[in-house]
Design an enzyme around this catalytic site. Sequence first.
Site, PDB file in Angstrom:
ATOM      1  N   LYS A 111       0.827  -1.203   0.000  1.00 44.84           N
ATOM      2  CA  LYS A 111       0.000   0.000   0.000  1.00 44.84           C
ATOM      3  C   LYS A 111       0.867   1.261   0.000  1.00 44.84           C
ATOM      4  O   LYS A 111       0.512   2.266  -0.607  1.00 44.84           O
ATOM      5  CB  LYS A 111      -0.936   0.008   1.232  1.00 44.84           C
ATOM      6  CG  LYS A 111      -2.111  -0.945   1.110  1.00 44.84           C
ATOM      7  CD  LYS A 111      -3.103  -0.453   0.070  1.00 44.84           C
ATOM      8  CE  LYS A 111      -4.359  -1.250  -0.084  1.00 44.84           C
ATOM      9  NZ  LYS A 111      -4.276  -2.644  -0.404  1.00 44.84           N
ATOM     10  N   LYS A 194      -3.349 -12.270  -9.680  1.00 37.60           N
ATOM     11  CA  LYS A 194      -4.455 -12.094  -8.729  1.00 37.60           C
ATOM     12  C   LYS A 194      -5.596 -11.266  -9.304  1.00 37.60           C
ATOM     13  O   LYS A 194      -5.374 -10.174  -9.823  1.00 37.60           O
ATOM     14  CB  LYS A 194      -3.942 -11.432  -7.450  1.00 37.60           C
ATOM     15  CG  LYS A 194      -5.033 -11.295  -6.386  1.00 37.60           C
ATOM     16  CD  LYS A 194      -4.556 -10.682  -5.094  1.00 37.60           C
ATOM     17  CE  LYS A 194      -5.682 -10.578  -4.093  1.00 37.60           C
ATOM     18  NZ  LYS A 194      -6.362  -9.312  -4.041  1.00 37.60           N
ATOM     19  N   LYS A 197     -10.140  -6.034  -7.105  1.00 39.51           N
ATOM     20  CA  LYS A 197     -10.908  -4.890  -7.609  1.00 39.51           C
ATOM     21  C   LYS A 197     -10.056  -3.650  -7.798  1.00 39.51           C
ATOM     22  O   LYS A 197     -10.415  -2.758  -8.550  1.00 39.51           O
ATOM     23  CB  LYS A 197     -12.145  -4.597  -6.758  1.00 39.51           C
ATOM     24  CG  LYS A 197     -11.941  -4.579  -5.292  1.00 39.51           C
ATOM     25  CD  LYS A 197     -13.271  -4.465  -4.565  1.00 39.51           C
ATOM     26  CE  LYS A 197     -13.129  -4.838  -3.108  1.00 39.51           C
ATOM     27  NZ  LYS A 197     -13.412  -6.243  -2.839  1.00 39.51           N
TER      28      LYS A 197
END
Length: 331
Positions: A111, A194, A197
Site C-alpha cells: 500500500k 491475482k 478490484k
Amino acid sequence: METVVSGIRSTGHLHLGNYFGAIKNFVKMQHQHRCYFFIADYHSLTTHPTPDDLSRNVRQVLIEYLAAGIDPEIATLYIQSDVPEVAELYLLLSMNAYKGELERCTSFKDKVRKQPDNVNAGLLTYPVLMAADIIIHKASKVPVGKDQEQHLEMARTFANRFNRMYSTDCFPPPYAFNFDSELVKVPGLDGSTKMGKSEAEGNAIFLADDEKAIRKKVMRATTDSGPGKPGEPMTQPVENLFNLMGIVSSPETVSYYLDTYNQATIRYGDMKKQLAGDMIAFTAPLRERILALDADDKYLQKVARMGAEKARESAQKTIREVREIIGFSAP
Ligand code: ADP
Ligand code: TRP
C-alpha cells in the site's frame, strides 16, 4: 462446532476472486459452525477515506453476500462499524503491537507503494484491526483467500501475545481456512496472478457483471502468441485462463482445451468463448438475485439490524472479559 469469522472490505463490487477465495466457504461453513460474516467498512477507510461511496458500497456488499447464499437467519451477517466493541479491542491490542512488525507486513509495504501520499496510521495498524475483528468473537477458523495468510499469522501473534501478557487463555489462535483444503488465489484476466478490484481495468469479473461485460472482458484477456514447443512451460496469462476455466467449467471442458493446447492446435479465441459462456452461466443466477435484493431496502435494513444485534451481543461479552483481565474496573 467452531467459531468462524471473516470479512470483506466495502470498496466496491465483489468479484470471482472474492467468491472462490472467501464467500464460497462462508456459504458452506454457515451450516456447520457458529459463523460471523461482516462488511469491513472501517478497513475501507484506509484506502477510501471519503464518505462519497461508503454507504453505497456497504449496501452493495451486503446485497452480494446475500445473493451468494449467506443466510442471515443462520449466520450472523453484520456491518463492522455497527459493532464499536471492535474498535475498543483494536485500541487495546494496538498497545502491544509493535511498529517494526507492522512495517514488515507485505500488504502494508504494498500500500505504501500504491498510495505514497496517504500512508496513514490505519494502514499500518490494519492487521491489528483485523485481529480484533476475529478474536472479538473468539474465532478459530477464518475463511479467506491466500493473500490473507500473513494477516492471519499476525492475528495469531496478537492473540497469543495477549494471552501470555495477561496469563490467560482468553483467545484461541485463529487460522486461515479453505473448505477444499488449500487456500485459493484466483488469477486475473490481464495476465496478473491475482484477480482484485483495485487491479487494472478488465482484470476482474464481478458477480454483478452482465453478459456483455463478461464477454468483453474475457475476449480481451491477455494470452500469448501460441503454445511453445512441447515441454516448454505455459506462459502466465494462458495458465491463468486454464485456472479460471478450472473454477467455472467442467473437468471435461478443461481437459479438452488442455489437449488442444498440448497438441498446439488450440485457438485461444475458442477457449475464451467457452470460458466467457461458463462464467456467464455461473454468475447469471447470482446477478438475478443481486438485482432483486437491490430493490428490497426494507429487507436489507432488517438484515443489518438483526446482524448488528447478534454480533454486538457476542462482542460485548468478550469486551467485558477483556476489560476485567486488563484490570479496568467495571463501571
Ligand atoms: P480485493 O483484493 O479485490 O480488494 P479484498 O481484499 O476485499 O478484495 O478480499 C476479500 C476476500 O476475498 C479475502 O478473503 C481475500 O483473500 C479474498 N480474495 C480477494 N481476491 C482474491 C483472489 N484473487 N483469489 C482468492 N481470494 C481472493
Ligand atoms: N483484510 C481482509 C481483506 O482485505 C478483510 C478483513 C478485515 C478480514 N477484517 C477481517 C478478513 C477479519 C477476515 C477476518 O480481504
